[in-house]
Design a protein around this motif. Structure first.
Motif, PDB file in Angstrom:
ATOM      1  N   ARG A 298     111.547  60.104  55.466  1.00 36.12           N
ATOM      2  CA  ARG A 298     111.188  61.431  55.931  1.00 36.12           C
ATOM      3  C   ARG A 298     112.174  62.437  55.359  1.00 36.12           C
ATOM      4  O   ARG A 298     112.912  63.095  56.094  1.00 36.12           O
ATOM      5  N   THR A 299     112.182  62.556  54.021  1.00 32.31           N
ATOM      6  CA  THR A 299     113.016  63.577  53.400  1.00 32.31           C
ATOM      7  C   THR A 299     112.453  64.956  53.748  1.00 32.31           C
ATOM      8  O   THR A 299     113.182  65.919  53.937  1.00 32.31           O
ATOM      9  N   GLY A 300     111.122  65.035  53.834  1.00 28.48           N
ATOM     10  CA  GLY A 300     110.458  66.232  54.352  1.00 28.48           C
ATOM     11  C   GLY A 300     109.839  65.881  55.688  1.00 28.48           C
ATOM     12  O   GLY A 300     109.809  64.723  56.082  1.00 28.48           O
ATOM     13  N   PRO A 301     109.313  66.885  56.402  1.00 27.63           N
ATOM     14  CA  PRO A 301     108.771  66.619  57.745  1.00 27.63           C
ATOM     15  C   PRO A 301     107.507  65.761  57.730  1.00 27.63           C
ATOM     16  O   PRO A 301     106.816  65.657  56.722  1.00 27.63           O
ATOM     17  N   ASP A 302     107.222  65.148  58.887  1.00 28.93           N
ATOM     18  CA  ASP A 302     106.005  64.373  59.062  1.00 28.93           C
ATOM     19  C   ASP A 302     104.792  65.310  58.978  1.00 28.93           C
ATOM     20  O   ASP A 302     104.837  66.449  59.434  1.00 28.93           O
ATOM     21  N   LEU A 303     103.704  64.797  58.386  1.00 27.53           N
ATOM     22  CA  LEU A 303     102.535  65.666  58.170  1.00 27.53           C
ATOM     23  C   LEU A 303     101.316  65.281  59.017  1.00 27.53           C
ATOM     24  O   LEU A 303     100.232  65.828  58.797  1.00 27.53           O
ATOM     25  N   SER A 304     101.466  64.361  59.986  1.00 30.80           N
ATOM     26  CA  SER A 304     100.307  63.918  60.772  1.00 30.80           C
ATOM     27  C   SER A 304      99.513  65.088  61.354  1.00 30.80           C
ATOM     28  O   SER A 304      98.302  65.036  61.441  1.00 30.80           O
ATOM     29  N   ASP A 305     100.243  66.117  61.791  1.00 33.11           N
ATOM     30  CA  ASP A 305      99.605  67.211  62.521  1.00 33.11           C
ATOM     31  C   ASP A 305     100.007  68.542  61.896  1.00 33.11           C
ATOM     32  O   ASP A 305     100.111  69.555  62.567  1.00 33.11           O
ATOM     33  N   VAL A 306     100.233  68.534  60.594  1.00 30.93           N
ATOM     34  CA  VAL A 306     100.855  69.707  59.973  1.00 30.93           C
ATOM     35  C   VAL A 306      99.945  70.933  60.022  1.00 30.93           C
ATOM     36  O   VAL A 306     100.424  72.063  60.119  1.00 30.93           O
ATOM     37  N   ALA A 307      98.641  70.709  60.005  1.00 30.53           N
ATOM     38  CA  ALA A 307      97.739  71.870  60.022  1.00 30.53           C
ATOM     39  C   ALA A 307      97.823  72.620  61.339  1.00 30.53           C
ATOM     40  O   ALA A 307      97.508  73.815  61.407  1.00 30.53           O
ATOM     41  N   ALA A 308      98.234  71.934  62.412  1.00 30.83           N
ATOM     42  CA  ALA A 308      98.411  72.645  63.680  1.00 30.83           C
ATOM     43  C   ALA A 308      99.667  73.508  63.638  1.00 30.83           C
ATOM     44  O   ALA A 308      99.717  74.582  64.232  1.00 30.83           O
ATOM     45  N   ARG A 309     100.690  73.038  62.924  1.00 31.43           N
ATOM     46  CA  ARG A 309     101.941  73.807  62.849  1.00 31.43           C
ATOM     47  C   ARG A 309     101.846  74.908  61.814  1.00 31.43           C
ATOM     48  O   ARG A 309     102.391  75.985  61.977  1.00 31.43           O
ATOM     49  N   GLN A 310     101.195  74.629  60.707  1.00 22.39           N
ATOM     50  CA  GLN A 310     101.174  75.595  59.605  1.00 22.39           C
ATOM     51  C   GLN A 310      99.745  75.680  59.084  1.00 22.39           C
ATOM     52  O   GLN A 310      99.360  74.952  58.173  1.00 22.39           O
ATOM     53  N   SER A 311      98.964  76.550  59.714  1.00 20.82           N
ATOM     54  CA  SER A 311      97.542  76.588  59.383  1.00 20.82           C
ATOM     55  C   SER A 311      97.229  77.614  58.303  1.00 20.82           C
ATOM     56  O   SER A 311      96.087  77.773  57.901  1.00 20.82           O
ATOM     57  N   SER A 312      98.246  78.326  57.821  1.00 16.12           N
ATOM     58  CA  SER A 312      97.987  79.377  56.848  1.00 16.12           C
ATOM     59  C   SER A 312      97.836  78.789  55.441  1.00 16.12           C
ATOM     60  O   SER A 312      98.777  78.214  54.896  1.00 16.12           O
TER      61      SER A 312
END
Lengths: 464, 329
Positions: free
Chosen positions: B110-124
């Motif tokens: 996890r050098t970068g963040p987990d992406l399982s739910d990334v669209a909820a955090r960053q939907s733009s």
């Protein structure tokens, strides 16, 4: 020639074996030379990737992109460097301990070509964005890995026939480990690439099994088997305990097979599978202590011989790293420590401690112990020393910077800080990693030169 | 027959080979078949669209999974990334084609963040395009690869082109940055990464999603870092010309917090602030964060980076949430 050596003990010269088979020598040298080229190429990739962490905008061509070259690096050092390096030595040890000529040299040449083509094709495909889509060590698509497996089958056949036609009744312990490594790896690769039971999360169940055993059922038993030959041979005394070697062999086979799932602790794969893996990870201490103890007790009392040899120090370091890195793997499996270390750079430290400190050092020890005996050409002792110290200091800097950095990274996540903080925490450790990696790369250039200097052709020229 | 392993090579290697085959069936193939037969896709999930599937292919071939996991563990430390992953989350994955296997998305690093739910955090989508083109344009300390080669530079983009508003410091000279099909597919895939609730699970609404433990002000800072800082900057400075700064912003520093609360709850688009017009939409957070979490993050914004506006309570947020979007203006 008297040389002033303020820093190192004077090394003993190695005598050539008189009755050696020139055809086999050429074959072994070809394997070792190809291995050394892949090592240099693979570590240039690794060095480049390490530098990318400090300069992320360095190199924007798609072929140079991080995500494509990372699997190229790991697969080149796995299948190109370490595999060919081990096979080179096995092609000597199996016939020697069976007191038979290698059953079929031509097949072994064909295998060498196939493995080189397979690794080359795999890398070119990865750089063009063709990845199998698995995780670690399963990135070559099946036709590429298939070629590699066929090469292993040919080698297995040749080596099996050599053992089968042995003159002495006993199968020497090295040939237990070496042949088992071939047989296990064939099962492993076929299991990993058949698709029918790998839909959805099942892919991950197989990945845990495969990525773990790719190391533990191929590299580990093979280099241990080689060490059961080279260590007593180079020390000129018998192995401390033959029975410990047998005990370690069977416990390795049973325990190691069951612990792949510890790479996915806390993941949604079945909890019982994770627990079985953690329990048997502790069981791994039995083969680990038996194996390391056996080697160290064999070395006891021969410190002078080790200091005067230029190959045995590599074997000594390899044995120590075997103990440290495998023990470290067990600790990483515990849920309490996995919580801190999983997903961090600690994992990267661990994989280098095993594949480098353990596997690569043992291959180097065997190569320096064998090639001069076959060809009568010695490398310059001082260059072997430079290789040794650069590689050792390099891996220590590499390993410790990422172990400490990885622990801080994990603690940083637990503290609840913003994610980007964990990236900033690592930046100085990544710099140290690149420094350690540079020393390692330099040592590999020297190793490749040394292999060249030990080559049989050079010997022929001198004779002429 | 000689039953001594030391002398009978057929017996020795036969045991070694078939023994390992049996162990393989017990520990790998058997459990894999069991997992495969016992997991179905989650009820409210949907298959990837054709474009998203192409995006997943790019995700795999570019090796995104070496730095980004898609595996949320049932641990506090993973709570910013979503609810714990379930086997059903992966149940739709299958071999990509004849040549390539099932993508292994769980990841090991996890050098970068987990992406399982990334669209909820960053939907733009806009943020994602800028970030893909040059990560450091929006996340200063990022070490991610820049995927500039997934974009073209065009002097006069056509009407159907997606023009990426790269901040001036990172904009290439001589034209506009236009997304290629590859970039569009990849971003479409990333925007599909939204966890669906597990049927019958209580974690859907009861747990604060972005917060975790700690005091309210710590919770506010944490939510800000994971959900707001991407666009508005870690220190509230925004991204010049693309995402507005919150430091000194008239709404954020206004004594009356109702517009600030409404913006976070319901989102905003096409707003001109201090003479700069911002085209990119701000996403709504009403279904992503609880009242208490919104109050915490608003208070963080109102009291950080030199801002000094009166605090709000979760009751204030609740009131505006009930009034709805129209009532807030």
């Amino acid at each position: 020639m008297p040389v002033n050596r303020p820093l190192a003990a004077k090394k003993t010269h190695i005598d050539r074996i008189i009755d050696e088979d020139y055809g086999l020598t050429r074959l072994i040298y070809a394997y070792a030379a190809c291995a050394s080229y892949w090592l240099v190429f693979g570590s240039i990739l690794g060095e480049y990737l390490g530098i990318r962490f400090a300069f992320p905008d360095f190199g924007v061509h798609p072929w140079l992109s991080f995500g494509r070259l990372r699997p190229a690096h790991t697969n080149v050092v796995f299948w190109g460097w370490a595999s060919l390096g081990m096979i080179a030595l096995a092609l000597y040890v199996v016939p020697r301990t069976s007191q038979r000529k290698l059953y079929n040299e031509r097949l072994a040449w064909v295998s060498l070509g196939m493995i080189n083509i397979s690794v080359f094709a795999g890398v070119v495909l990865l750089m063009n964005g063709v990845s199998n889509g698995g995780q670690e060590y399963r990135e070559f698509i099946w036709p590429v890995m298939g070629l590699f497996v066929v090469a292993l089958l040919l080698l297995t056949y040749t080596l099996f026939q050599t053992v089968a036609k042995r003159i002495i009744p006993e199968i020497y312990i090295s040939n237990w480990y070496i042949m088992a490594a071939f047989l296990w790896t064939i099962v492993l690769a076929v299991t990993a690439y058949l698709p029918w039971y790998q839909y959805g999360l099942s892919e991950t169940v197989i990945q845990g099994y495969y990525m773990h055993m790719g190391v533990g059922m191929w590299f580990t038993p093979m280099v241990l088997g080689l060490t059961y030959y080279f260590l007593p041979k180079l020390l000129n005394k018998p192995i401390y305990s033959y029975s410990l070697g047998v005990l370690a062999f069977w416990t390795q086979m049973v325990f190691y097979s069951l612990i792949g799932a510890h790479h996915f602790v806390f993941s949604p794969i079945p909890w019982w599978l994770q627990t079985v893996a953690i329990i048997f990870s502790v069981g791994m201490f039995i083969p680990l202590v038996a194996g390391t103890g056996n080697f160290l007790l064999t070395m006891r009392g021969s410190e002078g011989t080790i200091a005067r040899s230029y190959s045995l120090p590599f074997i000594f370091v390899g044995v120590i790293f075997y103990f440290l890195a495998s023990g470290q793997g067990t600790f990483e499996a515990f849920r309490s420590l996995n919580r801190i270390w999983h997903f961090t750079n600690f994992t990267i430290a661990h994989s280098h401690m095993t594949m480098y400190g353990f596997v690569s050092f043992l291959i180097w020890g065997g190569t320096y112990g064998l090639l001069p005996r076959l060809t009568g050409r010695e490398p310059r002792h001082v260059l072997v020393g430079v290789h040794f110290w650069f590689a050792l200091v390099g891996i220590l800097i590499y390993g410790f910077s990422l172990m400490i950095g990885g622990t801080e990274q994990g603690e940083n996540w637990i503290s609840g800080a913003p994610f980007i903080d964990s990236v900033k925490v690592l930046s100085s450790y990544w710099l140290w990693r690149a420094i350690g990696g540079s020393l390692m790369l330099l040592s590999h250039l020297i190793f490749a030169y040394n292999v060249h200097a030990m080559g049989p052709q050079a010997a022929a020229k001198v004779a002429a | 027959m000689n039953l001594n392993f030391h002398e009978n090579h057929r017996l020795l290697y036969g045991t070694v080979f078939f023994g390992f085959v049996v162990l393989t069936v017990i520990i790998a193939i058997g459990p894999a078949l069991w997992v495969q037969d016992h997991n179905r896709p989650l009820q409210r999930s949907r298959p990837l669209t054709e474009q998203e599937q192409r995006g997943l292919d790019i995700y795999v071939s570019e090796g995104c999974l070496y730095c980004h996991s898609q595996q949320v563990r049932p641990l506090d430390v993973d709570s910013p990334f979503g609810r714990p992953s379930a086997p059903g989350d992966y149940a739709r994955l299958k071999p990509q084609d004849l040549w390539r296997m099932t993508p292994g998305l769980l990841g090991t690093e996890r050098t970068g963040p987990d992406l399982s739910d990334v669209a909820a955090r960053q939907s733009s989508a806009t943020w994602n395009y800028i970030h893909l083109f040059e990560p450091r344009a929006v996340v200063k300390d990022s070490v991610m690869q820049a995927y500039a080669w997934m974009f073209e530079i065009k002097a006069s983009p056509g009407p159907d082109d997606i023009v990426v508003p790269v901040p001036p410091d990172y904009a290439p000279p001589g034209g506009h940055v236009v997304a290629t099909q590859k970039a569009k597919d990849l971003i479409a895939y990333l925007l599909s990464l939204k966890q669906v609730p597990i049927p019958g699970s209580t974690t859907e609404t009861a747990q604060p999603r972005g917060g975790g433990a700690g005091t309210t002000s710590e919770m506010g800072a944490r939510i800000y870092a994971s959900r707001c800082a991407g666009c508005h900057g870690q220190y509230g400075g925004g991204t010049p010309g693309v995402f507005p700064p919150l430091k000194g912003d008239p709404v954020v520093t206004a004594p009356d917090p109702s517009r600030h609360i409404a913006t976070v709850l319901f989102g905003l688009r096409g707003k001109t602030i201090n003479g700069v017009s911002y085209a990119v939409a701000m996403p709504a957070h009403k279904s992503l964060l609880s009242d208490a979490e919104i109050a915490a993050v608003i208070n963080h914004e109102r009291t950080s980076w030199g801002n000094n506006a009166p605090a709000v309570t979760s009751e204030d947020v609740e009131k505006i949430r009930k009034e709805g979007k129209e009532g807030s203006d």
